[in-house]
Design a protein around this motif. Structure first.
Motif, PDB file in Angstrom:
ATOM      1  N   ILE A  35       0.855  -1.186   0.000  1.00  0.00           N
ATOM      2  CA  ILE A  35       0.000   0.000   0.000  1.00  0.00           C
ATOM      3  C   ILE A  35       0.890   1.235   0.000  1.00  0.00           C
ATOM      4  O   ILE A  35       1.764   1.385   0.863  1.00  0.00           O
ATOM      5  N   THR A  36       0.680   2.104  -0.972  1.00  0.00           N
ATOM      6  CA  THR A  36       1.420   3.361  -0.987  1.00  0.00           C
ATOM      7  C   THR A  36       0.435   4.515  -1.032  1.00  0.00           C
ATOM      8  O   THR A  36      -0.627   4.415  -1.659  1.00  0.00           O
ATOM      9  N   GLY A  37       0.761   5.597  -0.324  1.00  0.00           N
ATOM     10  CA  GLY A  37      -0.145   6.733  -0.250  1.00  0.00           C
ATOM     11  C   GLY A  37       0.593   8.053  -0.368  1.00  0.00           C
ATOM     12  O   GLY A  37       1.794   8.140  -0.072  1.00  0.00           O
ATOM     13  N   PHE A  38      -0.148   9.080  -0.778  1.00  0.00           N
ATOM     14  CA  PHE A  38       0.471  10.389  -1.013  1.00  0.00           C
ATOM     15  C   PHE A  38      -0.546  11.496  -0.804  1.00  0.00           C
ATOM     16  O   PHE A  38      -1.672  11.429  -1.304  1.00  0.00           O
ATOM     17  N   ASN A  39      -0.151  12.515  -0.044  1.00  0.00           N
ATOM     18  CA  ASN A  39      -0.882  13.774   0.055  1.00  0.00           C
ATOM     19  C   ASN A  39      -0.124  14.821  -0.744  1.00  0.00           C
ATOM     20  O   ASN A  39       1.051  15.098  -0.465  1.00  0.00           O
ATOM     21  N   PHE A  40      -0.808  15.403  -1.717  1.00  0.00           N
ATOM     22  CA  PHE A  40      -0.211  16.402  -2.610  1.00  0.00           C
ATOM     23  C   PHE A  40      -0.681  17.779  -2.170  1.00  0.00           C
ATOM     24  O   PHE A  40      -1.883  18.071  -2.189  1.00  0.00           O
ATOM     25  N   GLU A  41       0.271  18.626  -1.780  1.00  0.00           N
ATOM     26  CA  GLU A  41      -0.068  19.931  -1.211  1.00  0.00           C
ATOM     27  C   GLU A  41       0.695  21.038  -1.915  1.00  0.00           C
ATOM     28  O   GLU A  41       1.933  21.031  -1.934  1.00  0.00           O
ATOM     29  N   ILE A  42      -0.052  21.979  -2.497  1.00  0.00           N
ATOM     30  CA  ILE A  42       0.570  23.058  -3.261  1.00  0.00           C
ATOM     31  C   ILE A  42      -0.201  24.359  -3.061  1.00  0.00           C
ATOM     32  O   ILE A  42      -1.342  24.371  -2.603  1.00  0.00           O
ATOM     33  N   ASP A  43       0.445  25.448  -3.446  1.00  0.00           N
ATOM     34  CA  ASP A  43      -0.187  26.760  -3.526  1.00  0.00           C
ATOM     35  C   ASP A  43      -0.777  26.882  -4.931  1.00  0.00           C
ATOM     36  O   ASP A  43      -0.050  26.847  -5.927  1.00  0.00           O
ATOM     37  N   LEU A  44      -2.091  27.025  -5.023  1.00  0.00           N
ATOM     38  CA  LEU A  44      -2.752  27.075  -6.330  1.00  0.00           C
ATOM     39  C   LEU A  44      -2.340  28.288  -7.154  1.00  0.00           C
ATOM     40  O   LEU A  44      -2.507  28.296  -8.381  1.00  0.00           O
ATOM     41  N   ALA A  45      -1.800  29.303  -6.505  1.00  0.00           N
ATOM     42  CA  ALA A  45      -1.349  30.482  -7.239  1.00  0.00           C
ATOM     43  C   ALA A  45      -0.040  30.218  -7.976  1.00  0.00           C
ATOM     44  O   ALA A  45       0.345  30.986  -8.862  1.00  0.00           O
ATOM     45  N   VAL A  46       0.627  29.125  -7.616  1.00  0.00           N
ATOM     46  CA  VAL A  46       1.941  28.824  -8.193  1.00  0.00           C
ATOM     47  C   VAL A  46       1.879  27.661  -9.183  1.00  0.00           C
ATOM     48  O   VAL A  46       2.515  27.698 -10.237  1.00  0.00           O
ATOM     49  N   TRP A  47       1.092  26.619  -8.855  1.00  0.00           N
ATOM     50  CA  TRP A  47       1.090  25.399  -9.657  1.00  0.00           C
ATOM     51  C   TRP A  47      -0.310  25.084 -10.169  1.00  0.00           C
ATOM     52  O   TRP A  47      -1.285  25.177  -9.438  1.00  0.00           O
ATOM     53  N   ASP A  48      -0.384  24.691 -11.430  1.00  0.00           N
ATOM     54  CA  ASP A  48      -1.629  24.271 -12.079  1.00  0.00           C
ATOM     55  C   ASP A  48      -1.594  22.744 -12.162  1.00  0.00           C
ATOM     56  O   ASP A  48      -0.706  22.173 -12.792  1.00  0.00           O
ATOM     57  N   HIS A  49      -2.565  22.092 -11.527  1.00  0.00           N
ATOM     58  CA  HIS A  49      -2.545  20.632 -11.491  1.00  0.00           C
ATOM     59  C   HIS A  49      -3.891  20.056 -11.912  1.00  0.00           C
ATOM     60  O   HIS A  49      -4.917  20.746 -11.897  1.00  0.00           O
ATOM     61  N   GLN A  50      -3.877  18.769 -12.260  1.00  0.00           N
ATOM     62  CA  GLN A  50      -5.098  18.075 -12.670  1.00  0.00           C
ATOM     63  C   GLN A  50      -4.870  16.577 -12.526  1.00  0.00           C
ATOM     64  O   GLN A  50      -3.803  16.065 -12.876  1.00  0.00           O
ATOM     65  N   VAL A  51      -5.859  15.869 -11.996  1.00  0.00           N
ATOM     66  CA  VAL A  51      -5.777  14.409 -11.935  1.00  0.00           C
ATOM     67  C   VAL A  51      -5.977  13.860 -13.341  1.00  0.00           C
ATOM     68  O   VAL A  51      -6.934  14.219 -14.031  1.00  0.00           O
ATOM     69  N   VAL A  52      -5.058  12.998 -13.763  1.00  0.00           N
ATOM     70  CA  VAL A  52      -5.096  12.427 -15.112  1.00  0.00           C
ATOM     71  C   VAL A  52      -5.212  10.907 -15.010  1.00  0.00           C
ATOM     72  O   VAL A  52      -4.429  10.264 -14.299  1.00  0.00           O
ATOM     73  N   LEU A  53      -6.184  10.345 -15.725  1.00  0.00           N
ATOM     74  CA  LEU A  53      -6.412   8.901 -15.739  1.00  0.00           C
ATOM     75  C   LEU A  53      -6.116   8.368 -17.133  1.00  0.00           C
ATOM     76  O   LEU A  53      -6.745   8.785 -18.108  1.00  0.00           O
ATOM     77  N   GLU A  54      -5.154   7.470 -17.232  1.00  0.00           N
ATOM     78  CA  GLU A  54      -4.817   6.832 -18.500  1.00  0.00           C
ATOM     79  C   GLU A  54      -4.846   5.319 -18.312  1.00  0.00           C
ATOM     80  O   GLU A  54      -4.853   4.823 -17.187  1.00  0.00           O
ATOM     81  N   ASN A  55      -4.836   4.576 -19.410  1.00  0.00           N
ATOM     82  CA  ASN A  55      -4.821   3.118 -19.294  1.00  0.00           C
ATOM     83  C   ASN A  55      -3.617   2.627 -18.499  1.00  0.00           C
ATOM     84  O   ASN A  55      -3.713   1.667 -17.729  1.00  0.00           O
ATOM     85  N   ASP A  56      -2.477   3.278 -18.696  1.00  0.00           N
ATOM     86  CA  ASP A  56      -1.245   2.824 -18.058  1.00  0.00           C
ATOM     87  C   ASP A  56      -0.891   3.581 -16.786  1.00  0.00           C
ATOM     88  O   ASP A  56      -0.065   3.107 -16.005  1.00  0.00           O
TER      89      ASP A  56
ATOM     90  N   GLN B 141      -3.560  18.841   5.206  1.00  0.00           N
ATOM     91  CA  GLN B 141      -3.271  20.244   5.478  1.00  0.00           C
ATOM     92  C   GLN B 141      -4.394  21.148   4.980  1.00  0.00           C
ATOM     93  O   GLN B 141      -5.127  20.804   4.050  1.00  0.00           O
ATOM     94  N   GLU B 142      -4.493  22.329   5.595  1.00  0.00           N
ATOM     95  CA  GLU B 142      -5.454  23.353   5.191  1.00  0.00           C
ATOM     96  C   GLU B 142      -4.685  24.636   4.867  1.00  0.00           C
ATOM     97  O   GLU B 142      -3.488  24.720   5.085  1.00  0.00           O
ATOM     98  N   GLY B 143      -5.396  25.631   4.345  1.00  0.00           N
ATOM     99  CA  GLY B 143      -4.769  26.920   4.085  1.00  0.00           C
ATOM    100  C   GLY B 143      -4.204  27.027   2.683  1.00  0.00           C
ATOM    101  O   GLY B 143      -4.612  26.309   1.764  1.00  0.00           O
ATOM    102  N   ILE B 144      -3.245  27.936   2.506  1.00  0.00           N
ATOM    103  CA  ILE B 144      -2.665  28.179   1.180  1.00  0.00           C
ATOM    104  C   ILE B 144      -2.034  26.907   0.618  1.00  0.00           C
ATOM    105  O   ILE B 144      -2.177  26.592  -0.562  1.00  0.00           O
ATOM    106  N   TRP B 145      -1.325  26.170   1.479  1.00  0.00           N
ATOM    107  CA  TRP B 145      -0.689  24.920   1.060  1.00  0.00           C
ATOM    108  C   TRP B 145      -1.553  23.734   1.485  1.00  0.00           C
ATOM    109  O   TRP B 145      -1.080  22.773   2.083  1.00  0.00           O
ATOM    110  N   ALA B 146      -2.828  23.803   1.158  1.00  0.00           N
ATOM    111  CA  ALA B 146      -3.750  22.732   1.542  1.00  0.00           C
ATOM    112  C   ALA B 146      -3.508  21.472   0.718  1.00  0.00           C
ATOM    113  O   ALA B 146      -2.885  21.507  -0.348  1.00  0.00           O
ATOM    114  N   THR B 147      -4.023  20.361   1.211  1.00  0.00           N
ATOM    115  CA  THR B 147      -3.958  19.102   0.473  1.00  0.00           C
ATOM    116  C   THR B 147      -4.927  19.175  -0.698  1.00  0.00           C
ATOM    117  O   THR B 147      -6.128  19.323  -0.508  1.00  0.00           O
TER     118      THR B 147
END
Length: 243
Positions: free
Chosen positions: A13-34, A196-202
């Motif tokens: 089992i592997t897990g990850f919390n991704f936390e960023i400032d939305l003003a700096v990074w543009d992200h999107q969950v991407v689902l592909e076959n692989d 996390q909450e705030g500017i660097w929220a999860t």
């Protein structure tokens, strides 16, 4: 700010919390076959896979760390950025053994615009910790854990620790007290505990089960609304649904 763990028991089992400032990074969950990945939009117009899972079991994540001069970006035939190493692993362009060989034969450096360290793992539960300018460590233990401080040279990042940030300690306590039956549900509970909450929220949390060949994920701390993505060679057909 991020937290990454791997637990080796009845399942990997592997897990990850991704936390960023939305003003700096543009992200999107991407689902592909692989691949399942968090696509980070870069200046080349591509959403790069620096945090994600390949259906062969390769899982890679980059985590912010206060940089050190020895890991500064540079070019050269013997240099490889931590971002390129991680993305090649998530894309399954290299195996765990090849990644291990690369960190032994190349100078691993930061990307030009970010100081990151990495945790790579495979379907067997082998883990590779890589810290530019400091070194690397291969692990095959009941659990592995990384946040935003150096694991290989803790004193180098200790002065930059944020007051009250005890995510690593709380996650480690949960992993230490876990059993071989540690499950996806347990992994999600761990991520919720250290969110996390705030500017660097999860922004995205995900847990990957090797046995199920599935990724359970949620966005913006909605742990009451978990979605699941199953890879094509997992039980059933590829799908994304809420559980």
């Amino acid at each position: 700010m991020c937290t990454r763990f791997l637990h080796r028991g009845d399942d990997i089992i592997t897990g990850f919390n991704f936390e960023i400032d939305l003003a700096v990074w543009d992200h999107q969950v991407v689902l592909e076959n692989d691949r399942f990945f968090i696509g980070i939009l870069r200046p080349d117009g591509v959403r790069h896979s620096y945090h994600g899972v390949h259906r062969n079991g390769n899982a890679g994540t980059l985590l912010y760390v206060h940089g050190n001069p020895a890991g500064a970006y540079r070019e050269g035939p013997d240099c490889l950025t931590i971002a390129d190493l991680t993305e090649r692993f998530i894309r399954a362009e290299i195996t765990f053994d090849q990644a291990l060989a690369l960190v032994q034969t190349h100078r691993i450096v930061y990307a030009p615009d970010a100081t990151m360290q990495a945790m790579l793992s495979d379907r067997q539960g082998r883990v590779l910790i890589v810290e530019p300018g400091i070194g690397w460590r291969a692990e095959y233990a009941p659990y592995s854990l990384m946040a935003n401080a150096s694991l290989l040279d803790p004193a180098s990042t200790a002065p930059f620790a944020l007051p009250g940030d005890d995510r690593y300690q709380r996650a480690e306590q949960l992993l230490k007290g876990s059993s071989a039956g540690f499950s996806v549900r347990d992994g999600l509970a761990l991520l919720e505990e250290v969110h996390q909450e705030g500017i660097w929220a999860t922004r995205v949390s995900f847990v990957y089960s090797v046995r199920e060949q599935a990724v359970y994920y949620t966005e913006n701390n909605r742990f009451d609304r978990i979605q699941v993505y199953r890879f094509p060679d997992g039980p059933g057909l590829p799908s994304s649904r809420t559980v």
